[in-house]
Design an enzyme around this catalytic site. Structure first.
Site, mmCIF file in Angstrom:
data_model
loop_
_atom_site.group_PDB
_atom_site.id
_atom_site.type_symbol
_atom_site.label_atom_id
_atom_site.label_comp_id
_atom_site.label_asym_id
_atom_site.label_seq_id
_atom_site.Cartn_x
_atom_site.Cartn_y
_atom_site.Cartn_z
ATOM 1 C CG ASP A 268 68.721 111.041 7.419
ATOM 2 O OD1 ASP A 268 69.953 110.320 7.091
ATOM 3 O OD2 ASP A 268 68.408 111.532 8.302
ATOM 4 C CD GLU A 454 70.342 108.903 13.812
ATOM 5 O OE1 GLU A 454 69.295 108.929 13.125
ATOM 6 O OE2 GLU A 454 71.401 108.828 13.353
HETATM 7 C C1 BGC Z 1 70.972 110.558 10.334
HETATM 8 C C2 BGC Z 1 71.892 111.631 9.721
HETATM 9 C C3 BGC Z 1 73.283 111.033 9.337
HETATM 10 C C4 BGC Z 1 72.778 109.757 8.590
HETATM 11 C C5 BGC Z 1 74.173 109.114 7.816
HETATM 12 C C6 BGC Z 1 70.968 109.266 9.827
HETATM 13 O O1 BGC Z 1 70.197 108.220 10.487
HETATM 14 O O2 BGC Z 1 69.620 111.101 10.824
HETATM 15 O O3 BGC Z 1 71.905 112.798 10.465
HETATM 16 O O4 BGC Z 1 73.761 111.835 8.634
HETATM 17 O O5 BGC Z 1 72.027 108.760 9.355
HETATM 18 O O6 BGC Z 1 74.818 108.299 8.962
#
Ligand code: BGC
Length: 577
Positions: A268, A454
């Site tokens: 991630d 998030e």
């Molecule tokens: C998230 C992921 C995402 C990634 C790319 C991260 O902060 O947890 O789900 O795919 O960013 O944008």
């Protein structure tokens, strides 16, 4: 020779001719803007490019394709001519592109209980993602959310591992089109324990026992692997005292060795500097999102690790094999460039028809006193609240922007527009619940949560922007119309079940509509009875904030917290209450 052996031999031939720098390059994913110049793609042997929040690759899909083609040309001008993978957070349709078809978030698809629909939605997402230049999506999220305070509940299908596994399979098959040039690579994420952290903290501690992790969280990953998922993303949470990115047992021993996952384990965001640098490579991460200033530190750190023996060459070879395997399987070597003819398919009516069906099937009827619903064509209606006429608000996070938008966006319809289509007479609209409107039979009041994504959406977390109950303002809309003696139908737009016990009491009918996406007008088709309700709760629904004193909210593993409505609840017009 069978095709698998042939493929594996091709991979070995490539691998044997690769320098360490070329291998590390393949393991690197960068953003298309500030981290790199096009020339860096070539000189740093980059393996993948991500587009997410940040500058757009261009104005329209043609420019997006042109931008990615320019980068692809750089990759193809390297000695080995290995094409780039282009990844995007297309998690409910190609939601980074304004004008694309936006589906309900996964929680709504979970409520629909309809895997065929999920498969269709995924294959449309694949087409619209390809049309904008991508061959990889970071979806589906297959978390099992156990606490509604988590800001990512809506990204996941359900608290049920069985339902989630069924939807995961459908989603992966839909995205990948059984693998090959037609589909995009899908990503099951975030491995593992993202939704089951104590108190629902994004990136927090998952303290479930190993047995509970296996029983509750693993089934969707098994389904994903059986469906041939191309990649799995590691999670921000910790488990057993380790960041998941550095959990060798879970990533290498379990996922790769025991479950025989042969795809890419992608990290991630910025995981290299955040979670232990080479520890994450040794734990089994194959490709790293080396973004936000991590690029050189990552490439140099891994190089040093291999040279001083703290990372084995075999570990690097395993990573590169996995990356090349997917690039071959998805036909990148034959078709490295985007297909221009797909541009005409973005947001077309045929795609929106499927999204509208998904909106209808995701709606869950929680109360319908004296058959207040369905609404009749000649009923005098007032529609109340800003969420009723705003496609941004109805779509949640990861829509146009990472944190969503509070504006109407291109191609979308609103809930109010849908209601207007059914009414011969004028539909009144009370934007903020204060209009002096008395001469109506029914108020359709649309309340909900502002968009978030998030950790921004965690309740009681770092940001502390949201709450488990409706805002005072939204509560007032309901009280105001109730006091006028007008029948109240509440439509709740939310990324999770909220504590709305009192508002359900006050209302005549109450509908959980989740985050429907671009086809807001689909809601009216059910409210007016053109279609019956089909949705069933994909989560146990809480009755009070006291339900959240422990690590988890109401869920069907813990009988000590009685929910207001159990998992699977949902009325229909055939069974009104
Ligand atoms: C998230 C992921 C995402 C990634 C790319 C991260 O902060 O947890 O789900 O795919 O960013 O944008």
């Amino acid at each position: 020779m069978n095709s698998n052996t042939e493929l594996e031999q091709k991979i070995e031939t490539f691998l044997s001719g690769m320098t360490l720098e070329e291998k590390i390059g393949q393991m690197t994913q960068v953003r298309h803007f500030d981290d790199i110049s096009p020339a860096d793609i070539k000189s740093k042997f980059i393996g993948s490019v991500i587009h997410t929040q940040g500058p757009l690759p261009g104005e329209g899909a043609e420019q997006w394709q042109a931008k990615f083609s320019e980068l692809q040309k750089q990759a193809l001008s390297t000695r080995l001519q290995i094409p780039l993978l282009f990844g995007v957070d297309a998690i409910h349709g190609q939601n980074t592109y304004e004008g694309a078809t936006i589906f309900p978030h996964n929680i709504g698809l979970g409520a629909s209980g309809n895997p065929d629909l999920v498969q269709k939605a995924a294959s449309i997402t694949a087409i619209e993602s390809k049309a904008t230049g991508f061959n990889w999506v970071f979806s589906p999220c297959v978390a099992i959310p156990m606490n509604e305070k988590w800001g990512r509940v809506y990204e996941a299908f359900s608290e049920s591992p069985e339902l989630t596994a069924i939807m995961t399979k459908a989603s992966i098959i839909g995205h990948q089109e059984k693998i090959g040039n037609k589909g995009v690579m899908a990503t099951a994420k975030h491995f593992i324990g993202d939704g089951s952290t104590d108190f629902g903290v994004e990136g927090g501690l998952t303290s479930l026992s190993r047995d509970e992790v296996f029983e509750r969280l693993l089934p969707p990953y098994k389904a994903a692997i059986e469906s041939g998922v191309a990649s799995i993303m590691a999670s921000f949470n910790t488990m057993d005292g380790l960041p998941m990115h550095a959990h060798k047992f879970m990533i290498t021993d379990l996922l790769k060795d025991q479950l025989q996952f042969d795809g890419i384990v992608i990290s991630d965001w910025k995981a290299y500097s955040r979670f232990g640098q080479n520890d994450i490579i040794n734990a089994g991460i194959d490709m790293v999102m080396a973004v936000d200033g991590d690029l050189d530190g990552f490439q140099e750190g891994v190089r040093t690790g291999v040279l001083d023996g703290s990372i084995s060459e075999e570990r690097i070879n395993d990573a590169v094999r996995r990356i090349l395997r997917q690039k071959f399987k998805f036909g990148l070597f034959e078709n490295p460039f985007p297909d221009k003819s797909l541009i005409a398919k973005i947001g077309i009516p045929a795609h929106r028809v499927v999204a509208r069906q998904a909106v209808r099937e995701s709606m869950v009827l929680l109360k319908n006193k004296n058959q207040t619903l369905p609404l009749k064509k000649n009923t005098k209606i007032v529609v109340v609240g800003p969420f009723a006429n705003n496609s941004g608000l109805q779509s949640g996070g990861w829509t146009i922007n990472w944190q969503g938008t509070k504006e109407n966006y291109q191609g979308a319809t609103t809930i109010l527009e849908g209601i207007q289509k059914f009414q011969d007479s004028e539909v009144k609209f009370d934007l903020d619940g204060t209009a002096n409107i008395e001469d109506v039979d029914v108020a359709v009041i649309v309340v909900g949560e502002n968009p978030y994504a998030e950790f921004f959406g965690d309740i009681g977390g770092e940001m502390d922007l949201f709450q488990l109950t409706l805002t005072d303002e939204h509560q007032k809309y309901i009280k105001a119309y109730k006091e006028k003696g007008i029948k109240v139908v509440v439509v709740l737009i939310s990324g999770r079940p909220l504590v709305v016990t009192e508002q359900i009491e006050l209302s005549d009918a109450f509908v959980a509509a989740w985050l429907p996406g671009s086809e807001g007008d689909g809601i009216a088709e059910v409210l007016f009875g053109q279609f019956d309700f089909k949705g069933k709760l994909p989560h146990s629904w809480p009755k009070s904030e006291d339900d959240y004193q422990g690590k988890y909210g109401p869920n069907f593993w813990d009988k000590s917290i009685e929910p207001l409505f159990p998992f699977g609840f949902g009325l229909t017009y055939q069974s009104p209450k």
